[in-house]
Design a protein around this motif. Structure first.
Motif, PDB file in Angstrom:
ATOM      1  N   ILE A 114      -4.194  -8.659   4.487  1.00  0.00           N
ATOM      2  CA  ILE A 114      -5.025  -7.913   5.431  1.00  0.00           C
ATOM      3  C   ILE A 114      -6.194  -8.792   5.834  1.00  0.00           C
ATOM      4  O   ILE A 114      -6.883  -9.340   4.976  1.00  0.00           O
ATOM      5  CB  ILE A 114      -5.556  -6.616   4.797  1.00  0.00           C
ATOM      6  N   ASP A 115      -6.403  -8.882   7.137  1.00  0.00           N
ATOM      7  CA  ASP A 115      -7.434  -9.774   7.667  1.00  0.00           C
ATOM      8  C   ASP A 115      -8.644  -8.973   8.152  1.00  0.00           C
ATOM      9  O   ASP A 115      -8.545  -8.211   9.108  1.00  0.00           O
ATOM     10  CB  ASP A 115      -6.846 -10.593   8.825  1.00  0.00           C
ATOM     11  N   ILE A 167      -6.569   1.108   8.176  1.00  0.00           N
ATOM     12  CA  ILE A 167      -6.124  -0.130   7.544  1.00  0.00           C
ATOM     13  C   ILE A 167      -4.847   0.201   6.778  1.00  0.00           C
ATOM     14  O   ILE A 167      -4.841   1.112   5.951  1.00  0.00           O
ATOM     15  CB  ILE A 167      -7.183  -0.684   6.562  1.00  0.00           C
ATOM     16  N   LEU A 168      -3.813  -0.516   7.068  1.00  0.00           N
ATOM     17  CA  LEU A 168      -2.537  -0.326   6.393  1.00  0.00           C
ATOM     18  C   LEU A 168      -2.125   1.149   6.369  1.00  0.00           C
ATOM     19  O   LEU A 168      -1.701   1.672   5.345  1.00  0.00           O
ATOM     20  CB  LEU A 168      -2.638  -0.861   4.958  1.00  0.00           C
ATOM     21  N   ILE A 190      -0.249   0.633  11.612  1.00  0.00           N
ATOM     22  CA  ILE A 190      -1.408  -0.267  11.616  1.00  0.00           C
ATOM     23  C   ILE A 190      -1.520  -1.010  10.293  1.00  0.00           C
ATOM     24  O   ILE A 190      -1.386  -0.414   9.229  1.00  0.00           O
ATOM     25  CB  ILE A 190      -2.698   0.537  11.888  1.00  0.00           C
ATOM     26  N   LYS A 191      -1.754  -2.313  10.365  1.00  0.00           N
ATOM     27  CA  LYS A 191      -1.977  -3.107   9.154  1.00  0.00           C
ATOM     28  C   LYS A 191      -3.411  -3.586   9.077  1.00  0.00           C
ATOM     29  O   LYS A 191      -4.204  -3.112   8.288  1.00  0.00           O
ATOM     30  CB  LYS A 191      -1.014  -4.296   9.109  1.00  0.00           C
ATOM     31  N   ASP A 223     -13.117   5.777  -2.086  1.00  0.00           N
ATOM     32  CA  ASP A 223     -12.016   5.548  -3.029  1.00  0.00           C
ATOM     33  C   ASP A 223     -10.943   4.663  -2.407  1.00  0.00           C
ATOM     34  O   ASP A 223     -10.381   3.791  -3.064  1.00  0.00           O
ATOM     35  CB  ASP A 223     -11.397   6.877  -3.451  1.00  0.00           C
ATOM     36  N   ARG A 224     -10.665   4.896  -1.146  1.00  0.00           N
ATOM     37  CA  ARG A 224      -9.633   4.096  -0.467  1.00  0.00           C
ATOM     38  C   ARG A 224     -10.086   2.656  -0.280  1.00  0.00           C
ATOM     39  O   ARG A 224      -9.285   1.730  -0.398  1.00  0.00           O
ATOM     40  CB  ARG A 224      -9.286   4.728   0.874  1.00  0.00           C
TER      41      ARG A 224
END
Length: 495
Positions: free
Chosen positions: A307-308, A405-406, A371-372, A468-469
């Motif tokens: 992940i960027d 994100i992801l 989505i990444k 938490d995420r």
RNA sequence: GGGCCGUUAGCUCAGGCGGUUAGAGCACCGGAUUUUUAAUCCGGUGGCCGCAGGUUCGAGUCCUGCACGGCCCA
């Protein structure tokens, strides 16, 4: 539980008795420790032949005839000690430390030592003990030394065991506090004030979720555990503070899975005179700062995915992107068309849910899940965003973004609605949606909040993060329960 | 809520198509051992096989239900 546990338990109780007979307190009060294991190990070459006092839990014990090696574990890691026959005493006695250690010091007990730092033949930094202090007796056996604790249920139910056992697990939770520290620093450096607002609220709001309910005897009234602190932080903007935030334990009486837990940590921040573009910048800066501080790079690996976090993050439009993916103008389409699409996508509840929840589910399935790298999803439909300002150019949407994100929703932000008349109307529209069956919408309008807005709230940007995420991402943990110290499980019958 | 998997000694795990007294390693107890790195060697203790039923001459093993947990799906 079983009698067999008693056996080991009984042996150790017997040892306590014998310690007392020797005049040794198995649970003394204090020990002066002047070095920790990481310090001694990483600076060993400069510290050789110097005296230290060190303490920790015995995690490994190797007894030779006239020599003992043991590993003591402290907060920072493990350090070896060595006890030679007739070279060390038990503090305050004339007892030989080797014999004593062999007989009375079990894996799991705490001991302190005074002695000289040496290297053994194999180069291992080791404290050669001169004086031994008994510090605390453990009665139960520790998990197996090689494989460690594997049972997921025990890991969650007895987190202390997991932490005793696994230095990696300790690292995860240390990193969690570091993340929270860094966020605090980031916001404080930018002039934000941290405040505390009520966990118990008479009217819950600020999100769509089912609450936990309780009762305050002194006030003879029902209260709810907050599902969000949004409406209180905005009251602070009304009050005159310009940049505010709170780490908020929020409570939602809903399901548990990899990403959801009923008691979770949110961070909400509000800044007067900002809009959501400013908040986007804040989110970008904060996350890239965190990642850089912790990894020294903007690229991290999570569960095999790179992940960027290099800013700026990607931006896409909620409505335009969804319409493109769905193949029709989704916001203006009639509900049957949307329902049809939901059916095609095999979404659960396609035949039950209302239009807006269908759209939201379609979004998650068609876009969110794909989505990444960090991506801002912009300008949501008005009907699902009752606290956000209408978009300054397009009337069908609001000034809002979610950061994905992801496939995970990490943050949610608005240009905050500060028009009290509009706010009241939006709340009333929400109530209608509730009547149509969306039970996650709060049943009551927080009139005091509307009242506050009527005194004037400055234009403001606001954002909420799922802490938490974020911790999951930065500690490479698969499940939210792996970044929560004491997750709730169903009770088990006692032994 | 649905599907799949798991539950055997304190811990980590084996137990073929149902077969006689359920195994190992770690830990523990006893013995040997002055440089180990999961020390080694010899001997030993420790089991309601998650719970409750059922099938069977016989169940850790097959069936049903329940409990707890994990993963996945919605």
């Amino acid at each position: 539980m079983s009698n067999e546990k008693r056996d080991e338990y009984a042996i150790r109780q017997e040892k306590i008795k014998e310690l007392l007979e020797l005049g040794i307190n198995p649970y003394p009060y204090k020990f002066e420790k002047n070095a920790d294991s990481v310090y001694l190990k990483s600076n060993a070459d400069d510290l050789l032949e110097k005296e230290f006092s060190f303490a920790g839990r015995i995690v490994l014990k190797r007894v030779f005839g006239k020599l003992i090696f043991a590993h003591l574990r402290d907060e920072s890691g493990d350090l070896q000690i060595a006890i030679e026959k007739n070279k060390a005493q038990v503090a305050g006695t004339t007892l030989d430390a080797l014999k004593f250690f062999k007989k009375y010091c079990d894996i799991g007990d705490f001991v302190g030592v005074e002695g000289t730092l040496i290297r053994t033949k194999t180069g291992e930094p080791t404290i050669l003990v001169k004086r031994l202090y008994f510090l605390a007796k453990g009665l139960r056996q520790l998990p197996e030394k090689w494989h460690g604790l594997q049972d997921r249920e025990l890991i969650y139910r007895a987190r202390y065991l997991h932490l005793i056992d696994s230095l990696e697990a300790r690292e995860v939770f240390k990193k969690r506090t570091r993340i929270i520290y860094l966020i605090r620093k980031f916001l404080n450096d930018r002039g934000f004030y941290e405040f505390e607002t009520p966990i118990l609220q008479p009217v819950y709001g600020g999100a769509h979720a089912k609450p936990f309910k309780t009762h305050a005897n002194a006030l003879r009234t029902d209260l709810y555990l907050r599902i969000s602190d949004e409406l209180y932080l905005k009251r602070l903007l009304v009050g005159g503070y310009e940049k505010v935030y709170e780490f908020s334990k929020d409570f939602r009486n809903e399901g548990i899975d990899r990403l959801h837990y009923p008691e979770f940590l949110a961070l909400e921040a509000y800044a007067a005179y900002w809009d959501y573009n400013d908040m986007m910048k804040l989110a970008e800066e904060m996350l890239s700062f965190l990642v850089k501080e912790i990894f020294g790079s903007y690229v991290i690996e999570y569960q095999g995915e790179k992940i960027d976090f290099t800013p700026p993050f990607k931006r896409i439009s909620y409505i335009d992107e969804l319409s493109k993916r769905a193949g029709f103008d989704i916001v203006n389409a009639d509900t049957d068309r949307i329902r049809q699409k939901a059916k095609e996508e095999e979404l659960s509840g396609w035949n039950k849910l209302d239009r807006w929840r269908l759209i939201d589910k379609l979004f998650d399935k068609l876009i969110g899940d794909e989505i990444k790298d960090p991506t801002f999803v912009l300008d949501h439909p008005k009907a699902i965003s009752p606290l956000a300002k209408t978009h300054r150019e397009k009337n069908d949407r609001v000034e809002r973004f979610e950061l994905f994100i992801l496939g995970m929703e990490i943050a949610n932000a608005f240009s905050e609605l500060n028009d009290p008349i509009d706010q009241r109307k939006r709340f009333e529209d929400q109530l209608k949606q509730r009547e149509e069956g969306n039970t996650e919408i709060p049943p009551e309008i927080d009139m005091d909040f509307v009242n506050a807005l009527e005194y004037g709230m400055p234009p403001a940007g606001g954002i909420g993060f799922g802490i938490d995420r974020i911790v999951m991402l930065l500690t490479n943990q698969h499940s939210i329960r792996d970044v929560i110290l004491f997750p709730q499980l169903r009770p088990r019958e006692e032994d």
